[in-house]
Design a protein around this motif. Structure first.
Motif, mmCIF file in Angstrom:
data_model
loop_
_atom_site.group_PDB
_atom_site.id
_atom_site.type_symbol
_atom_site.label_atom_id
_atom_site.label_comp_id
_atom_site.label_asym_id
_atom_site.label_seq_id
_atom_site.Cartn_x
_atom_site.Cartn_y
_atom_site.Cartn_z
ATOM 1 N N LYS A 145 88.346 -14.124 35.260
ATOM 2 C CA LYS A 145 88.138 -14.430 33.893
ATOM 3 C C LYS A 145 86.860 -13.570 34.204
ATOM 4 O O LYS A 145 86.173 -13.553 33.020
ATOM 5 C CB LYS A 145 87.766 -15.806 33.924
ATOM 6 C CG LYS A 145 88.728 -17.126 33.024
ATOM 7 C CD LYS A 145 87.917 -18.569 32.988
ATOM 8 C CE LYS A 145 89.399 -18.930 32.903
ATOM 9 N NZ LYS A 145 89.109 -20.383 32.042
ATOM 10 N N VAL A 146 86.793 -13.326 35.614
ATOM 11 C CA VAL A 146 85.712 -12.284 35.185
ATOM 12 C C VAL A 146 85.367 -11.478 34.903
ATOM 13 O O VAL A 146 86.589 -10.174 35.388
ATOM 14 C CB VAL A 146 84.792 -11.757 37.304
ATOM 15 C CG1 VAL A 146 83.902 -11.096 37.512
ATOM 16 C CG2 VAL A 146 84.619 -12.644 37.413
ATOM 17 N N ASP A 198 79.330 -19.564 35.726
ATOM 18 C CA ASP A 198 79.439 -20.099 34.196
ATOM 19 C C ASP A 198 78.590 -21.005 33.755
ATOM 20 O O ASP A 198 78.376 -21.744 34.016
ATOM 21 C CB ASP A 198 81.395 -20.963 35.446
ATOM 22 C CG ASP A 198 81.870 -21.583 34.114
ATOM 23 O OD1 ASP A 198 81.337 -21.434 32.622
ATOM 24 O OD2 ASP A 198 83.165 -22.449 34.788
ATOM 25 N N CYS A 232 79.062 -13.676 42.557
ATOM 26 C CA CYS A 232 79.273 -15.334 42.206
ATOM 27 C C CYS A 232 78.734 -15.204 40.529
ATOM 28 O O CYS A 232 77.735 -15.566 40.169
ATOM 29 C CB CYS A 232 78.722 -15.826 43.480
ATOM 30 S SG CYS A 232 78.921 -18.185 42.054
ATOM 31 N N LYS A 287 78.605 -21.995 31.031
ATOM 32 C CA LYS A 287 79.003 -23.215 30.874
ATOM 33 C C LYS A 287 79.101 -24.605 31.650
ATOM 34 O O LYS A 287 79.010 -25.841 31.006
ATOM 35 C CB LYS A 287 80.852 -23.137 29.824
ATOM 36 C CG LYS A 287 81.108 -21.835 28.776
ATOM 37 C CD LYS A 287 82.049 -21.494 27.924
ATOM 38 C CE LYS A 287 81.998 -20.280 27.534
ATOM 39 N NZ LYS A 287 83.958 -20.467 27.055
ATOM 40 N N SER A 288 78.733 -24.517 32.107
ATOM 41 C CA SER A 288 78.673 -25.726 33.809
ATOM 42 C C SER A 288 76.900 -25.824 33.321
ATOM 43 O O SER A 288 76.257 -24.939 33.701
ATOM 44 C CB SER A 288 79.235 -25.559 34.570
ATOM 45 O OG SER A 288 80.780 -25.160 34.438
ATOM 46 N N CYS A 337 80.785 -21.125 40.320
ATOM 47 C CA CYS A 337 81.072 -19.635 40.243
ATOM 48 C C CYS A 337 82.296 -19.659 39.596
ATOM 49 O O CYS A 337 83.277 -20.547 39.083
ATOM 50 C CB CYS A 337 81.720 -18.933 40.969
ATOM 51 S SG CYS A 337 80.566 -18.533 42.354
ATOM 52 N N LYS A 338 82.430 -18.582 37.968
ATOM 53 C CA LYS A 338 83.152 -18.340 37.480
ATOM 54 C C LYS A 338 84.655 -18.149 37.418
ATOM 55 O O LYS A 338 84.265 -16.874 39.084
ATOM 56 C CB LYS A 338 82.525 -17.268 35.989
ATOM 57 C CG LYS A 338 83.707 -17.144 35.146
ATOM 58 C CD LYS A 338 84.028 -15.795 34.270
ATOM 59 C CE LYS A 338 82.525 -15.833 33.059
ATOM 60 N NZ LYS A 338 82.628 -14.755 32.354
ATOM 61 N N PRO A 397 75.305 -13.257 33.067
ATOM 62 C CA PRO A 397 75.380 -14.099 34.048
ATOM 63 C C PRO A 397 76.175 -13.259 35.676
ATOM 64 O O PRO A 397 75.475 -14.132 36.347
ATOM 65 C CB PRO A 397 76.800 -14.387 33.763
ATOM 66 C CG PRO A 397 76.933 -14.697 32.257
ATOM 67 C CD PRO A 397 75.661 -12.864 31.994
ATOM 68 N N ASN A 434 73.916 -14.018 38.840
ATOM 69 C CA ASN A 434 73.725 -15.379 39.363
ATOM 70 C C ASN A 434 74.431 -14.940 40.962
ATOM 71 O O ASN A 434 74.704 -14.619 41.598
ATOM 72 C CB ASN A 434 75.112 -16.139 38.710
ATOM 73 C CG ASN A 434 74.924 -18.058 39.409
ATOM 74 O OD1 ASN A 434 74.119 -18.262 38.854
ATOM 75 N ND2 ASN A 434 75.953 -18.210 39.277
ATOM 76 N N TYR A 486 73.953 -20.845 39.049
ATOM 77 C CA TYR A 486 75.933 -21.753 38.243
ATOM 78 C C TYR A 486 76.915 -21.628 39.825
ATOM 79 O O TYR A 486 76.594 -20.898 39.647
ATOM 80 C CB TYR A 486 75.763 -20.964 37.377
ATOM 81 C CG TYR A 486 74.506 -21.612 36.271
ATOM 82 C CD1 TYR A 486 75.553 -22.435 34.879
ATOM 83 C CD2 TYR A 486 73.590 -20.580 35.981
ATOM 84 C CE1 TYR A 486 74.355 -22.464 34.392
ATOM 85 C CE2 TYR A 486 72.807 -20.826 34.999
ATOM 86 C CZ TYR A 486 73.146 -22.282 34.101
ATOM 87 O OH TYR A 486 72.108 -22.039 32.881
ATOM 88 N N ASP A 496 80.295 -8.764 31.668
ATOM 89 C CA ASP A 496 79.128 -9.963 32.548
ATOM 90 C C ASP A 496 78.432 -9.207 33.095
ATOM 91 O O ASP A 496 77.052 -9.799 34.101
ATOM 92 C CB ASP A 496 80.171 -11.058 33.839
ATOM 93 C CG ASP A 496 80.962 -11.624 33.094
ATOM 94 O OD1 ASP A 496 80.602 -12.900 32.859
ATOM 95 O OD2 ASP A 496 82.580 -11.951 33.707
#
Length: 209
Positions: free
Chosen positions: A44-45, A27, A24, A29-30, A39-40, A78, A81, A37, A49
């Motif tokens: 987009k992964v 993300d 996971c 930015k969240s 999950c992106k 990231p 996570n 956090y 990362d």
């Protein structure tokens, strides 16, 4: 035919579930949640990362502590996570010190990769565990206990540390007492230090009141 289609559907569903559960990536930015956090989106992964190059770069040790910490926590990395791990690099110039502090959320493992470092921690029974570490030595600092690191040889020393949480947390004792607006009289009562010393320390660390 229906049996074959059902089997294909189940295999596809299982594959999708396993792939989604592999990791996971945060993300960042969240807003973070208590469990990490969000999950992106998988689309987009990227491999970036899961790669962090910052630990290969020396930190800036021109500070009051003559030391620097370069974190590789989830905000910088990231891919950590949800994995329950993180890392950092410690650079200690001559006279460098990582002051007495705690990590409320994580155990710490330190490996000296250059120079020599005095490491120590204090148990909840006030027993001190202290050791001068040389290159290649490893020391554990249990979660939540006060601990510190000091340059032991007067040359630039480096350590890599790992934590058992992507967000280990940090509270530096000196800053908790002297870098805020906690009233001097209360600090004096709880530390047995005299007000003059407390105000001098507040002046150095930016505290008021």
């Amino acid at each position: 035919m229906m049996k074959t289609l059902s089997s294909v559907f189940l295999v596809s569903l299982l594959f999708s579930y396993c792939s989604a559960a592999d990791f996971c990536v945060g993300d960042i930015k969240s807003a973070p949640t208590p469990s990490g956090y969000p999950c992106k989106p998988a689309a987009k992964v990227t491999v970036d990362d899961f790669v962090f190059s910052g630990l290969g770069v020396a930190g800036n040790t021109t500070s009051i502590i003559n030391a620097a910490v370069t974190p590789a926590f989830v905000e910088q990395f990231p891919g950590l996570n949800g994995l329950g791990i993180s890392m950092a690099r410690l650079d200690l110039a001559p006279n460098g010190v990582i002051p007495m502090h705690t990590h409320p959320a994580a155990n710490e493992v330190l490996v000296v990769v250059q120079g020599s470092i005095v490491g120590g921690f204090v148990s909840s029974a006030s027993k001190v565990y202290l050791k001068t570490l040389k290159k290649g030595d490893t020391m554990i600092f249990p979660k939540g206990l006060l601990h510190f690191q000091i340059n032991a040889r007067g040359i630039n020393s480096i350590a890599l540390v790992s934590f058992s949480d992507p967000e280990p947390g940090l509270q530096i004792t000196d800053f908790a007492f002297f870098a805020n607006d906690l009233p001097t009289d209360l600090v004096a009562k709880t530390t047995f230090l005299d007000p003059k010393t407390i105000k001098a320390l507040k002046g150095v660390l930016g505290g008021t009141n």
